[in-house]
Design a protein around this motif. Structure first.
Motif, short mmCIF file in Angstrom:
data_model
loop_
_atom_site.label_atom_id
_atom_site.label_comp_id
_atom_site.label_asym_id
_atom_site.label_seq_id
_atom_site.Cartn_x
_atom_site.Cartn_y
_atom_site.Cartn_z
N SER A 1 29.02 57.38 50.48
CA SER A 1 29.34 57.32 51.90
C SER A 1 29.05 55.91 52.39
O SER A 1 28.49 55.07 51.67
CB SER A 1 28.50 58.32 52.69
N GLY A 2 29.40 55.65 53.63
CA GLY A 2 29.12 54.35 54.24
C GLY A 2 27.65 54.06 54.37
O GLY A 2 27.24 52.92 54.60
N GLU A 3 26.82 55.08 54.21
CA GLU A 3 25.37 54.93 54.29
C GLU A 3 24.73 54.71 52.92
O GLU A 3 23.52 54.86 52.77
CB GLU A 3 24.76 56.19 54.93
N PHE B 1 30.10 45.46 48.63
CA PHE B 1 30.44 46.09 49.91
C PHE B 1 29.46 45.64 50.99
O PHE B 1 28.35 45.19 50.70
CB PHE B 1 30.36 47.62 49.80
N SER B 2 29.87 45.83 52.23
CA SER B 2 28.94 45.65 53.34
C SER B 2 27.86 46.73 53.27
O SER B 2 28.15 47.90 53.00
CB SER B 2 29.68 45.75 54.67
N PHE B 3 26.62 46.34 53.51
CA PHE B 3 25.54 47.32 53.52
C PHE B 3 25.56 48.18 54.78
O PHE B 3 24.97 49.26 54.80
CB PHE B 3 24.18 46.62 53.40
N VAL B 4 26.20 47.69 55.83
CA VAL B 4 26.30 48.45 57.07
C VAL B 4 27.76 48.80 57.33
O VAL B 4 28.64 47.96 57.19
CB VAL B 4 25.71 47.67 58.27
N ALA C 1 35.51 46.14 57.70
CA ALA C 1 36.64 46.36 56.79
C ALA C 1 36.15 46.64 55.36
O ALA C 1 36.69 47.51 54.67
CB ALA C 1 37.56 45.14 56.80
N ASN C 2 35.13 45.95 54.94
CA ASN C 2 34.62 46.07 53.58
C ASN C 2 33.45 47.05 53.50
O ASN C 2 32.52 46.88 52.72
CB ASN C 2 34.20 44.68 53.06
N ARG C 3 33.49 48.11 54.31
CA ARG C 3 32.47 49.15 54.27
C ARG C 3 32.60 49.97 52.99
O ARG C 3 33.65 49.98 52.33
CB ARG C 3 32.61 50.07 55.48
N VAL C 4 31.55 50.69 52.63
CA VAL C 4 31.60 51.55 51.45
C VAL C 4 32.41 52.80 51.78
O VAL C 4 32.19 53.45 52.80
CB VAL C 4 30.18 51.98 51.01
N GLU C 5 33.34 53.15 50.89
CA GLU C 5 34.11 54.39 51.01
C GLU C 5 34.43 54.90 49.61
O GLU C 5 34.59 54.12 48.67
CB GLU C 5 35.40 54.15 51.81
N PRO C 6 34.56 56.23 49.44
CA PRO C 6 34.83 56.80 48.12
C PRO C 6 36.13 56.25 47.52
O PRO C 6 37.17 56.19 48.19
CB PRO C 6 34.95 58.30 48.40
#
Length: 596
Positions: free
Chosen positions: A121-123, A455-458, A467-472
């Motif tokens: 997840s993004g977290e 990825f971005s940590f936040v 834009a570069n957030r974590v996603e599956p």
């Protein structure tokens, strides 16, 4: 693009026994130099083919494959497998890569970038409401992405390979079984890494009982990697993505003692290497072809070069300190503006729409002219803001930069004129600091990447998604910039180049292109020049390489300047006017160029 191919019919007949009975690997006659630190290299001239890689043993493997009638893709497979063994701090089958390929007719871009597991997840890197410290995230199971290098190479080889897949593993298997002499660079990397010592398998393999790394010149065998590569050679990439080796990889990730990850066997078996449309950008008399998103490399390099072209022409910063500071100021300010755009807009195109629906709008001459006009006599410092190259359906926030060091690059041009530029990475030095033995129970193995920390940590900033957030399933944004250069008028190949260095890859590649085109430097002289970078804030200049007056002048222009090591690993092969090849290897690393 047109290209006159070398007639290799006679060579093919002479090498027919090799095709019939298999490639026979010979013990290499080259070894990594024991010395360390910066030392100019002379460059290498060849008449027919050339391979440049970050370690002499890897270069030699590619050279032997080319001599045996293999092509550029064949050589790339052999080089990467040896790098997995001899340069485990930088790349390997546990990581990802981007490969640019030219077959004399068209340019292709092969994407072997890692992907995030389906359960993330993004977290992912948020703990108790705060982002993890960078190294806490790196040395963990959380950071490991699904590796893609092997599937990408297999995909490229299936289309372009000339020698059988299995024979390309012989150099790495032989060296893993018989051993290789540990280089200064590997020893130093081991000595400087405390986190790697915390992994039980890596500690037992690379260090003695007192925690001292294996000595320079000591022979190191890797039985586990030899067994793994034998399986991959005979079964194909499926051996890594399914079965015992895959189960071992997943087990290592899921049982990390501090922060286990969520990778599954399904994540591995479902991974797909992709072919993407390359980005080819006119630049004066050249056309520069590079990798599209999820890499930010080509777009950001060409933004810097496009903005520089709009600036007053200054004397080349080769021998004159005043000239150095003037051009460097332009280069650094262009970098600030380009990195502001990079941080706002560029990410995996499967998840993020390009501005205006077209990444090339970020390279439009009118847009870059408007950006270049923002450059003044004084530094804008950390106040550079992204521009507006085109409308997006979703507004994104900017992402701060993180360091990256575990990367390598190879450039190869074969006797038929086929060329590759391939940048390959496990992200940090030694990646996630986890060694996987493939379930063999033997000493050694290969390193697992930590690419998810790209990825971005936040996931959000001030209520806007990053834009570069974590996603599956997403591929993290990269700075890798494997580059092929062509003459616009004739269409002929001019050069293959690229570098490791994290976000600084962009500066290293851009400066090298300027040095070769504008300053008339050959492929080696361009790499010998000193580096200066900024990711949007402080300026870092290569330690001991710039005159004091150059640094002082930059400070007077408002730059905050610090000297530090900037260990690029550029490899470049350039075709000269008479058709011969001239290659360069970065003096900051142990790479060489070989060819006939």
């Amino acid at each position: 693009m047109s290209f006159i191919k070398t007639n290799v019919a006679l060579i093919g007949l002479l090498l027919l026994p090799l095709y019939s009975y298999g490639f026979s690997y010979e013990a290499p006659s080259v070894t990594p130099e024991v010395g360390s630190g910066y030392e100019d290299k002379p460059g290498w001239a060849t008449s027919s083919f050339a391979v440049a890689a970050a370690n002499p043993l890897a270069t030699d493997a590619g050279y032997q494959v080319l001599r045996a009638g293999g092509n550029a893709v064949d050589a790339a497979v052999a080089v990467q497998m040896v790098l997995t063994l001899v340069e485990p701090q930088s790349s390997g089958i546990g990581g990802g890569a981007f490969l640019m390929h030219y077959d004399g007719i068209r340019v292709q871009a092969y994407d072997g970038r890692e992907t995030a597991p389906a359960a993330v997840s993004g977290e992912l890197f948020i703990e108790q409401g705060e982002p993890l410290a960078f190294m806490d995230a790196v040395a963990s199971g959380l950071s490991v992405g699904v590796p893609g290098t092997l599937k990408m190479l297999e995909k490229a080889h299936a289309t372009h390979g000339q020698l059988p897949w299995e024979v390309l593993f012989e150099p790495a298997i032989t060296l893993a079984e018989e051993g290789f002499a540990v280089s200064q660079r590997l020893h130093t990397s081991l000595a400087n890494d405390e986190a790697l010592r915390q992994d039980a398998l890596a500690s037992a393999f690379y260090y003695d009982a007192s925690g001292e790394p294996i000595a320079i010149g000591e022979t190191l065998t890797n039985p586990a990697l030899a067994a793994i590569l034998q399986r991959i050679a005979s079964e194909g990439s499926v051996a890594l993505y399914e079965g015992e080796i895959a189960e071992n990889l997943v087990h290592r990730v899921q049982t990390h003692p501090a922060r286990p990850g969520d990778m599954t066997l399904e994540d591995l078996s479902s991974y797909q290497a992709l072919e993407r449309d390359p980005l080819c950008t006119p630049w004066q008399q050249w056309e520069v072809c590079g990798f599209p998103p999820p890499s930010s490399g080509h777009i950001t390099v060409m933004q810097i070069l496009g903005m520089l072209d709009q600036q007053p022409l200054l004397e080349a910063p080769l021998d004159n300190a005043a000239a150095s500071s003037g051009w460097l100021h332009q280069f650094l300010e262009s970098s600030r503006l380009a990195f502001a755009d990079r941080g706002r807009y560029i990410a995996d195109p499967a998840f993020v729409e390009a501005p205006g629906g077209d990444w090339s709008l970020m390279l439009a001459p009118e847009y870059l002219a408007s950006r270049s006009a923002l450059i003044g006599p004084e530094s804008m410092g950390d106040s550079a803001e992204p521009g507006n190259p085109g409308e997006q359906a979703v507004s994104f926030a900017s992402q701060p930069e993180q360091p990256e060091y575990g990367t390598s690059h190879m450039s190869i041009i074969d006797a038929e004129g086929n060329a590759i530029a391939m940048t390959t990475s496990i992200e940090q030095a030694f990646g996630s600091r986890m060694l996987a033995d493939g379930g063999t129970g033997l000493p050694g193995g290969y390193m697992l990447n930590n690419e998810l920390t790209d990825f971005s940590f936040v996931p959000e900033v001030d209520g806007e998604r990053v834009a570069n957030r974590v996603e599956p399933g997403k591929r993290p944004r990269s700075s890798m910039a494997p580059t092929l250069v062509f003459d616009q008028e004739s269409g002929e190949l001019v050069a293959s180049l690229g570098s490791p260095g994290g976000a600084a890859i962009i500066h290293y590649t851009a400066r090298t292109l300027v040095a070769m085109r504008d300053w008339g430097q050959n492929a080696q002289a361009a790499l010998n020049l000193p580096h200066a970078i900024t990711l949007g804030g402080d300026v870092f200049v290569e330690q001991g390489r710039f005159p004091a007056e150059t640094i002082e002048d930059l400070r007077e222009r408002g730059h905050t300047v610090t000297e530090r090591e900037l260990t690029s690993g550029l490899q470049t092969i350039m075709r000269l006017d008479d058709g011969t090849l001239f290659g360069g290897a970065d003096p900051r690393r142990e790479g060489v160029v070989m060819g006939d």
